[in-house]
Design a protein around this motif. Sequence first.
Motif, PDB file in Angstrom:
ATOM      1  N   SER A 184      -6.094 -14.607  58.319  1.00 26.15           N
ATOM      2  CA  SER A 184      -6.135 -14.457  56.850  1.00 26.15           C
ATOM      3  C   SER A 184      -7.129 -15.387  56.172  1.00 26.15           C
ATOM      4  CB  SER A 184      -4.742 -14.658  56.245  1.00 26.15           C
ATOM      5  OG  SER A 184      -3.765 -13.844  56.846  1.00 26.15           O
ATOM      6  N   TRP A 194      -0.654 -14.020  54.967  1.00 28.89           N
ATOM      7  CA  TRP A 194       0.603 -13.258  54.944  1.00 28.89           C
ATOM      8  C   TRP A 194       1.683 -13.900  55.815  1.00 28.89           C
ATOM      9  CZ3 TRP A 194       3.432 -10.999  58.722  1.00 28.89           C
ATOM     10  CH2 TRP A 194       2.815 -10.624  59.918  1.00 28.89           C
ATOM     11  N   TYR A 360      -3.170  -9.569  51.240  1.00 28.19           N
ATOM     12  CA  TYR A 360      -2.344 -10.464  52.064  1.00 28.19           C
ATOM     13  C   TYR A 360      -1.010 -10.763  51.382  1.00 28.19           C
ATOM     14  CZ  TYR A 360      -6.304 -11.261  55.160  1.00 28.19           C
ATOM     15  OH  TYR A 360      -7.323 -11.093  56.053  1.00 28.19           O
TER      16      TYR A 360
END
Length: 383
Positions: A184, A194, A360
């Motif tokens: 991410s 996330w 995300y």
Amino acid sequence: MLAFEMSRDDIRAAVRGTAFVDETEAGLSPIRLPHSIRQRGGDESIERMAAQTAGVRLEVLTTASVVAIEAVLTRSFPAAVPDDARPAVLVAVVDGRETDRKAFLNGPILRQLDAGRTERIDGAVAIAELSLGEPATRPRVIEIWLPQVSATEIHRVSADAPLHPSPTRARPRWTHYGSSISHSAEADGPTRTWPALAALALDWDLTNLGFGGQAMIDPFVARVIRDRPSELITLKIGTNPINADALRMRTFVPAVHGFLDTIRDGQPDTPVVVISPVALPMHETTPGPTVVGPDGHLTGTPDAGDRPGVLTLSYVRPTLERIVGERADPAMHYLDGRRLLGPDDTHHLHDRLHPDAEGYVLMGDRFVQIARHAVWAPRNPGE
């Protein structure tokens, strides 16, 4: 200058989210794979990704209202990405709530020039000072989340009150493995990847083994997961072998089975959730390798006529579901990754492959909602 400083041993003891810390002449570098194996990927890519401190944080016990980190950062960018596209952000979390976030004021950049070559631009020590709110009357647990987009060599941790490593808290240990989407890098800081969003919402102790471009179902990573005691293991796999055109149908299935076998050798009863890829239109029926298309965005490679057995998502997802079913393991489960980011959400894929920051957040929220009702999800003490 803040008067109270942690010793090097105390900093090491405060590291969470990884079992591995390298000692340098100037400080400590948390790293997500041990030195003994992280050079087994064939080039420096997996080592560089493992050095980036995604999910890694310091947990300290203190009454302080301010804490400061001094560190050397090593960030890496593709040549086409501007230097400020992925700022190295430090976040303070008190009682599960962010109290402050700061971008490091300066620091080195490791610019990727081409395959296998990098260039170090600057070697300055970066400094960030974080507010923790009003001074506490009793010591409280402070989490200091390190940047997910940089390697972090910690030189100094100081505060306006004494600070000590926090005792290990009684909460479920979650080990997650995945690709750049789990790493991410595009998220708005280390607590908004996330997996981090989910871990904070569920109060789980996260170890994030998300490696940008490097979730190749490598046996040495399976051994790390095997040896990391966990109450939950999630494996988000299938995208990177397509991106790199690294496996074929013949090799993909035994690679996944071997990865699962290794984990089960050390953790025979831990719930394992195999998560298939999110919706990625460019690879649903088009194989890799992933390349930059004429419009400057990522795309697949349509001409697969001379490459029998190439992988696409239309093969990978049902194959992963079948593998989990055939193993008949009551503690092993399958989760379709499109439940986290589906066909109606692909406007969040800013380059056709990676979610944007909002994507995300959406993934983290959806995982939390799934986990709250899942039979495989561990429960916190008292629930």
